[in-house]
Scaffold this active site. Structure first.
Site, mmCIF file in Angstrom:
data_model
loop_
_atom_site.group_PDB
_atom_site.id
_atom_site.type_symbol
_atom_site.label_atom_id
_atom_site.label_comp_id
_atom_site.label_asym_id
_atom_site.label_seq_id
_atom_site.Cartn_x
_atom_site.Cartn_y
_atom_site.Cartn_z
ATOM 1 N N GLY A 47 62.614 -15.148 73.582
ATOM 2 C CA GLY A 47 62.720 -13.721 73.059
ATOM 3 C C GLY A 47 61.359 -13.751 72.201
ATOM 4 O O GLY A 47 60.975 -12.451 72.151
ATOM 5 N N GLU A 102 62.069 -15.100 65.376
ATOM 6 C CA GLU A 102 63.034 -14.459 66.343
ATOM 7 C C GLU A 102 62.758 -13.504 66.798
ATOM 8 O O GLU A 102 62.185 -12.572 66.113
ATOM 9 C CB GLU A 102 64.410 -14.826 65.525
ATOM 10 C CG GLU A 102 65.424 -15.997 65.807
ATOM 11 C CD GLU A 102 65.982 -15.638 67.558
ATOM 12 O OE1 GLU A 102 65.120 -14.728 68.360
ATOM 13 O OE2 GLU A 102 66.934 -16.050 67.722
ATOM 14 N N ASP A 103 63.388 -12.865 67.887
ATOM 15 C CA ASP A 103 63.128 -11.661 68.335
ATOM 16 C C ASP A 103 64.209 -10.628 67.597
ATOM 17 O O ASP A 103 63.741 -9.500 67.257
ATOM 18 C CB ASP A 103 63.400 -11.601 69.904
ATOM 19 C CG ASP A 103 64.737 -12.399 70.374
ATOM 20 O OD1 ASP A 103 65.459 -12.766 69.491
ATOM 21 O OD2 ASP A 103 64.987 -12.316 71.567
ATOM 22 N N ASP A 106 71.390 -10.575 65.497
ATOM 23 C CA ASP A 106 72.673 -9.457 65.862
ATOM 24 C C ASP A 106 73.748 -10.119 65.057
ATOM 25 O O ASP A 106 73.900 -9.561 63.687
ATOM 26 C CB ASP A 106 73.019 -9.809 67.490
ATOM 27 C CG ASP A 106 73.826 -8.755 68.071
ATOM 28 O OD1 ASP A 106 74.334 -8.074 67.212
ATOM 29 O OD2 ASP A 106 74.566 -8.942 69.092
ATOM 30 N N LYS A 134 69.737 -6.044 63.655
ATOM 31 C CA LYS A 134 70.810 -5.040 64.033
ATOM 32 C C LYS A 134 71.779 -4.878 62.871
ATOM 33 O O LYS A 134 71.936 -5.835 62.400
ATOM 34 C CB LYS A 134 71.743 -5.472 65.079
ATOM 35 C CG LYS A 134 71.009 -5.169 66.705
ATOM 36 C CD LYS A 134 71.979 -5.519 67.774
ATOM 37 C CE LYS A 134 71.242 -5.287 69.081
ATOM 38 N NZ LYS A 134 72.145 -5.455 70.149
ATOM 39 N N VAL A 157 68.948 -3.654 73.224
ATOM 40 C CA VAL A 157 67.340 -3.112 73.177
ATOM 41 C C VAL A 157 66.739 -4.369 74.186
ATOM 42 O O VAL A 157 67.040 -5.484 74.329
ATOM 43 C CB VAL A 157 66.603 -3.017 72.080
ATOM 44 C CG1 VAL A 157 67.250 -2.035 71.440
ATOM 45 C CG2 VAL A 157 66.847 -4.307 71.229
ATOM 46 N N ASP A 163 65.097 -9.433 76.449
ATOM 47 C CA ASP A 163 65.345 -9.293 77.840
ATOM 48 C C ASP A 163 66.717 -8.709 78.036
ATOM 49 O O ASP A 163 67.781 -8.712 77.284
ATOM 50 C CB ASP A 163 65.310 -10.663 78.576
ATOM 51 C CG ASP A 163 66.474 -11.470 78.242
ATOM 52 O OD1 ASP A 163 66.765 -11.731 77.194
ATOM 53 O OD2 ASP A 163 67.110 -12.015 79.104
ATOM 54 N N ARG A 169 61.233 -8.423 79.730
ATOM 55 C CA ARG A 169 60.225 -9.052 78.447
ATOM 56 C C ARG A 169 58.955 -8.495 78.623
ATOM 57 O O ARG A 169 58.286 -8.662 77.238
ATOM 58 C CB ARG A 169 60.437 -10.656 78.604
ATOM 59 C CG ARG A 169 61.684 -11.291 78.268
ATOM 60 C CD ARG A 169 61.687 -12.711 78.346
ATOM 61 N NE ARG A 169 62.629 -13.417 78.462
ATOM 62 C CZ ARG A 169 63.685 -13.739 77.832
ATOM 63 N NH1 ARG A 169 63.574 -13.023 76.828
ATOM 64 N NH2 ARG A 169 64.695 -14.239 78.354
#
Ligand code: IMP
Ligand code: MG
Length: 183
Positions: A47, A102-103, A106, A134, A157, A163, A169
Site C-alpha cells: 500500500g 505506511e499507507d 486504522d 483513521k 478508502v 486497495d 491502487r
C-alpha cells in the site's frame, strides 16, 4: 462508460493536487528533521509504494529505501487480528534513522507490531510516516504517528496505493468506496 478513474462507486476524498501539496510539505518537514542523519525509509508493501515514491522525491537528503511485507488484512475490509511478516528488510537497520512509511493507520495493530519487531534491531531512531490516519480507537494507545498526510473519516478508502481486494491502487486520487460489497 464508467472507467476505473471515473467510478460510480467512488467519491473523491483527496484530489491529486491536495495529495501533491501535502506530500511536498511532509518531504520538507522530513528534510529539516533528518539533516545530517543516516535515513532509511522503510515502505510497508504494497500500500505504501506510491506514497513512498512521491515522498522520497520531496526529501532533499541522502537516504536509502527498504521494504517489508506484512499481512494483517486478508482480501477483505475487516482486520484479521494478527500480523505476519511475509518479507523482511534486505539490509540491517542498526545505527540507522528509520522512517516506517505506511499507507494508512486504522486500528494501529500493524504499525504497533512493526515498531516492536524493528525496535529490537538497534536502530538509532524509528519514526512513523503515514499518508492517512483513521480516527479508530487505537489498539495500543502508545503508538505515536510522527508524520501524517491526512486524518480521514472512518470509511474504507482506496487509491494512491490503497486497495480493495487488490484493486484501485493505481487511482491517482484517494476515494471513499461507497458500497464495499461491490468494490
Ligand atoms: P491496522 O493494522 O488496523 O492499522 O491496518 C493497517 C492496514 O490495513 C493498512 O496498511 C491497510 O493495508 C489496511 N487498511 C486499513 N484501512 C484501510 C482502508 O480504508 N483502505 C484500504 N486499506 C486499509
Ligand atoms: Mg498496508
Amino acid at each position: 462508460m464508467t472507467t476505473e478513474f471515473s467510478n460510480d462507486n467512488l467519491e473523491i476524498l483527496h484530489s491529486v493536487e491536495e495529495i501533491e501539496r501535502r506530500v511536498r510539505e511532509l518531504g520538507e518537514e522530513i528534510t529539516r528533521d533528518y539533516a545530517g542523519k543516516d535515513l532509511v525509509v522503510v515502505g510497508v508493501l504494497k500500500g505504501s509504494v506510491i506514497f513512498l515514491a512521491d515522498l522520497i522525491r520531496q526529501i532533499d537528503l541522502k537516504l536509502s529505501i527498504d521494504f517489508m511485507a506484512v499481512s494483517s488484512y486478508k482480501d477483505g475490509t475487516v482486520s484479521s487480528g494478527d500480523v505476519e511478516i511475509l518479507k523482511d528488510l534486505t539490509n540491517p537497520i542498526r545505527g540507522k534513522d528509520v522512517i516506517i512509511c505506511e499507507d494508512i493507520v486504522d486500528t494501529g495493530l500493524t504499525l504497533f507490531r512493526l515498531m516492536e519487531i524493528l525496535g529490537s534491531r538497534g536502530a538509532n531512531s524509528i519514526k512513523i510516516a503515514t499518508l492517512l490516519d483513521k480516527p479508530e480507537p487505537r489498539i495500543k494507545k502508545e503508538l505515536k504517528i510522527d508524520y501524517c498526510g491526512f486524518q480521514i473519516p472512518n470509511k474504507f478508502v482506496v487509491g494512491y496505493g490503497l486497495d480493495a481486494a487488490g484493486r484501485y491502487r493505481n487511482l491517482p486520487f484517494i476515494g471513499i468506496v461507497k458500497n464495499p460489497e461491490i468494490a
